[in-house]
Design an enzyme around this catalytic site. Sequence first.
Site, PDB file in Angstrom:
ATOM      1  N   GLU A 188       0.839  -1.203   0.000  1.00 31.77           N
ATOM      2  CA  GLU A 188       0.000   0.000   0.000  1.00 31.77           C
ATOM      3  C   GLU A 188       0.864   1.239   0.000  1.00 31.77           C
ATOM      4  O   GLU A 188       1.968   1.234   0.543  1.00 31.77           O
ATOM      5  CB  GLU A 188      -0.867   0.037   1.273  1.00 31.77           C
ATOM      6  CG  GLU A 188      -1.867  -1.067   1.365  1.00 31.77           C
ATOM      7  CD  GLU A 188      -2.762  -0.913   2.601  1.00 31.77           C
ATOM      8  OE1 GLU A 188      -2.820   0.178   3.195  1.00 31.77           O
ATOM      9  OE2 GLU A 188      -3.404  -1.904   2.952  1.00 31.77           O
TER      10      GLU A 188
ATOM     11  N   LYS B 160       2.225   4.645   1.353  1.00 25.73           N
ATOM     12  CA  LYS B 160       2.345   5.161   2.726  1.00 25.73           C
ATOM     13  C   LYS B 160       2.164   6.677   2.688  1.00 25.73           C
ATOM     14  O   LYS B 160       2.956   7.397   2.088  1.00 25.73           O
ATOM     15  CB  LYS B 160       3.709   4.818   3.326  1.00 25.73           C
ATOM     16  CG  LYS B 160       3.828   5.214   4.799  1.00 25.73           C
ATOM     17  CD  LYS B 160       5.148   4.747   5.396  1.00 25.73           C
ATOM     18  CE  LYS B 160       5.182   4.807   6.911  1.00 25.73           C
ATOM     19  NZ  LYS B 160       4.966   6.090   7.513  1.00 25.73           N
TER      20      LYS B 160
ATOM     21  N   ARG C 197      -2.761   9.975  11.496  1.00 21.88           N
ATOM     22  CA  ARG C 197      -3.456   8.706  11.604  1.00 21.88           C
ATOM     23  C   ARG C 197      -4.789   8.958  12.307  1.00 21.88           C
ATOM     24  O   ARG C 197      -4.836   9.643  13.320  1.00 21.88           O
ATOM     25  CB  ARG C 197      -2.604   7.737  12.431  1.00 21.88           C
ATOM     26  CG  ARG C 197      -3.139   6.333  12.443  1.00 21.88           C
ATOM     27  CD  ARG C 197      -2.110   5.376  13.016  1.00 21.88           C
ATOM     28  NE  ARG C 197      -2.575   4.006  12.928  1.00 21.88           N
ATOM     29  CZ  ARG C 197      -1.775   2.958  13.026  1.00 21.88           C
ATOM     30  NH1 ARG C 197      -0.478   3.125  13.200  1.00 21.88           N
ATOM     31  NH2 ARG C 197      -2.246   1.736  12.955  1.00 21.88           N
TER      32      ARG C 197
ATOM     33  N   ARG D  41      -3.078   8.739  16.682  1.00 25.08           N
ATOM     34  CA  ARG D  41      -2.151   7.629  16.907  1.00 25.08           C
ATOM     35  C   ARG D  41      -1.880   7.434  18.398  1.00 25.08           C
ATOM     36  O   ARG D  41      -1.659   6.340  18.868  1.00 25.08           O
ATOM     37  CB  ARG D  41      -0.843   7.966  16.183  1.00 25.08           C
ATOM     38  CG  ARG D  41       0.186   6.879  16.230  1.00 25.08           C
ATOM     39  CD  ARG D  41       1.477   7.395  15.621  1.00 25.08           C
ATOM     40  NE  ARG D  41       2.474   6.357  15.518  1.00 25.08           N
ATOM     41  CZ  ARG D  41       3.086   5.800  16.539  1.00 25.08           C
ATOM     42  NH1 ARG D  41       2.806   6.168  17.775  1.00 25.08           N
ATOM     43  NH2 ARG D  41       3.997   4.855  16.345  1.00 25.08           N
TER      44      ARG D  41
ATOM     45  N   GLU E   9      -5.277   7.426   7.058  1.00 21.90           N
ATOM     46  CA  GLU E   9      -4.362   8.554   7.202  1.00 21.90           C
ATOM     47  C   GLU E   9      -5.011   9.763   6.526  1.00 21.90           C
ATOM     48  O   GLU E   9      -5.409   9.683   5.350  1.00 21.90           O
ATOM     49  CB  GLU E   9      -3.032   8.179   6.531  1.00 21.90           C
ATOM     50  CG  GLU E   9      -1.898   9.099   6.832  1.00 21.90           C
ATOM     51  CD  GLU E   9      -1.122   8.766   8.110  1.00 21.90           C
ATOM     52  OE1 GLU E   9      -1.497   7.803   8.832  1.00 21.90           O
ATOM     53  OE2 GLU E   9      -0.155   9.477   8.397  1.00 21.90           O
TER      54      GLU E   9
ATOM     55  N   PHE F 273      -6.980   2.421   5.516  1.00 24.26           N
ATOM     56  CA  PHE F 273      -6.107   1.280   5.259  1.00 24.26           C
ATOM     57  C   PHE F 273      -6.424   0.049   6.103  1.00 24.26           C
ATOM     58  O   PHE F 273      -5.815  -0.998   5.896  1.00 24.26           O
ATOM     59  CB  PHE F 273      -4.623   1.656   5.353  1.00 24.26           C
ATOM     60  CG  PHE F 273      -4.207   2.328   6.642  1.00 24.26           C
ATOM     61  CD1 PHE F 273      -4.093   1.602   7.815  1.00 24.26           C
ATOM     62  CD2 PHE F 273      -3.898   3.681   6.657  1.00 24.26           C
ATOM     63  CE1 PHE F 273      -3.691   2.209   8.992  1.00 24.26           C
ATOM     64  CE2 PHE F 273      -3.496   4.303   7.834  1.00 24.26           C
ATOM     65  CZ  PHE F 273      -3.395   3.557   9.000  1.00 24.26           C
TER      66      PHE F 273
ATOM     67  N   ARG G 152       4.386  -3.818  17.271  1.00 22.27           N
ATOM     68  CA  ARG G 152       5.142  -3.630  16.039  1.00 22.27           C
ATOM     69  C   ARG G 152       5.572  -5.008  15.582  1.00 22.27           C
ATOM     70  O   ARG G 152       6.409  -5.634  16.203  1.00 22.27           O
ATOM     71  CB  ARG G 152       6.356  -2.745  16.336  1.00 22.27           C
ATOM     72  CG  ARG G 152       7.010  -2.140  15.104  1.00 22.27           C
ATOM     73  CD  ARG G 152       8.180  -1.258  15.478  1.00 22.27           C
ATOM     74  NE  ARG G 152       7.814   0.025  16.060  1.00 22.27           N
ATOM     75  CZ  ARG G 152       7.339   1.066  15.375  1.00 22.27           C
ATOM     76  NH1 ARG G 152       7.125   0.965  14.083  1.00 22.27           N
ATOM     77  NH2 ARG G 152       7.049   2.187  15.988  1.00 22.27           N
TER      78      ARG G 152
ATOM     79  N   LYS H 273       7.271  -1.458   6.650  1.00 16.56           N
ATOM     80  CA  LYS H 273       7.347  -0.217   5.860  1.00 16.56           C
ATOM     81  C   LYS H 273       8.690  -0.130   5.145  1.00 16.56           C
ATOM     82  O   LYS H 273       9.703  -0.654   5.607  1.00 16.56           O
ATOM     83  CB  LYS H 273       7.105   1.003   6.742  1.00 16.56           C
ATOM     84  CG  LYS H 273       8.071   1.195   7.873  1.00 16.56           C
ATOM     85  CD  LYS H 273       7.667   2.398   8.733  1.00 16.56           C
ATOM     86  CE  LYS H 273       8.507   2.450  10.007  1.00 16.56           C
ATOM     87  NZ  LYS H 273       8.164   3.528  10.906  1.00 16.56           N
TER      88      LYS H 273
END
Length: 590
Positions: free
Chosen positions: A250, A252, A257, A272, A302, A342, A417, A423
């Site tokens: 996707e 970025k 966010r 976020r 986003e 997303f 994470r 990313k």
Amino acid sequence: MLFRELAEYYDRLEAVSSRLKMIDIMTELLKGAQKDEVANIIYMTQGVLAPPFEGVEFGVAEKMMEEAIAVATGYSKEDAYRDYKRQGDMGLTAQSLCGASKLKRMNAKKNMVNEVYRIMLSVAKTSGAGSKEAKIRMLANLLASGTPLEAKYMARYPMGQLRLGLGDSTILEALSKAGAGDRGFKAELERAYNLCSDLGLLGERLFDGGPKAIEGFRITLFKPIRPALAERLPTAEGILERMRGRCAVEQKYDGFRCQVHKDGGKVKLYSRRLEETTGMFPDIIRAVKDEVRADKIIFEGEALAFNEATNEFFPFQETIQRKRKHGIEQKVEEMPLHLFAFDMMYLDGEDYISKPYEKRREALEHVLRGSKLILPSTMIITSSPKEFEKFFTDSVADGLEGIVAKDLAAPYVAGARKFSWIKMKRSYRGELSDTLDLVIVGYFLGRGSRAEFQFGGLLCAVYNSTKDVFETISKIGTGFTEAQMKEFRQMLDKIKVKSKPPRVDAVMEPDFWVYPKYVVTVKADEITKSPTHTCGKERAPDGAEVGYALRFPRIVGEGTVRSDKSAEEATTTNEVIELFKQQKKVGVED
Ligand code: ATP
């Protein structure tokens, strides 16, 4: 529980730095609490009145607290100010002036924890004309009713100076031990925490309904879910290999966010950091109501500002102007936002978090069919490194930050994470040009021409999420502007502490330690191995302990500190180790 007892526990917590001891003390404290006190005790221990998305702020300035101490003790405001200047800690000032006060403690009483919490909440909720005086009066009465030890914590709490050093993970472990008998229940508590971001609520449920109540915990509308985060890798091949040969890629987007919660006509947004941002983005709220074809939904995207004149997105530096509290509607006109959705976590009564990405994406596209302002992120599914690479270069050419690759089979990994999202940014090419987000744990005084600013640099750390400690990685001594030096000095003076804060692991000693709070974005040329830092330290063959450090570190980014990240959201030790490995790989290939 009496507030005096709570203050005694806090004194014990303050005296220890070992995480295990902290967990034991916190467990004992929770076991001693009544069911209806658990939530308040947890918030108080975190130094807050409510979870972040409720936006409850104390609104008590230093001057107000000095005045409240003066009223409570019979000393003058100047006495309180001088004592605070000398001790640098409002709690110690309150404790010593209350101890030395000749005033009879007129309203001395046995304060209960819930009573103190309730008054603190009223202090926070008092606003408008005359509120300053009213807040001072409430605080003064409270201080005058307590012992000097109680006063210490009554003063520190509203000033945001509690600094007990307990991270979420420590509180979760103590909750598990106190409410379910041992630490084995922590993972289940963590799961529920990731779904509601409210430790107080969890504590209350656990003490009220036992472990079963936590096991049955589900996503709730208007309780934000802790966001999934991305790992990073520098090459398309590397990412495809990690994703077993095929994945979604996707674009970025670099904006804000937004986690959107909608229940019929009620819509709220969360950032976020899980703060509510509904009021800031009325255009997104309208678009959600008009365009999203679902009654109840939680999804994420986003938000970017769009320049209608040029048909292009504004860069982040411009988009950031939309984050404001005043003049909102005018900015909506100048810089309307688009939301690139997303992910989706919940739809019409059904939990989507555990469904694989492909299913979530399909449903998300379905609810957004025909929409104009809320669009699904641009995405391809590929197994070809060439196609992946082209998508990446095209995205960068369009002015975007890079891409986020998604594991097609993975669930939404809330609050962590993980490699289910990876990313790759335009800055990853070659040397270490990606930035790190570091927590400031200390600062140095200036020498020579810097002495004027009394600022000579920062001691910075990363977060070791396995051990729940902050490990130092760098001393940053150059590259500051005069304005930055002044600003850092002012900011850091407010949070300096007498000795190394709990949960900070360091070999290097700064001139002053500070409580881990502020995050700065740092660029460096390279990650190296060094015995002076504790990040990822290991014993080398010669017996010496060696950690990771940064070569030529300097501060970058907008403003002085990153306001959207808390200390625990800094770059982690594992990420540094991963970046170190990637750096070596790139070096070999070159
Ligand atoms: P960064 O500074 O790189 O944004 P971060 O720590 O804020 O890092 P990461 O989880 O590392 O966050 O990177 C993902 C971030 O990128 C998300 O927080 C989100 O705001 C943003 N983002 C933009 N586009 C997408 C997308 N298509 N999918 C997921 N996240 C996206």
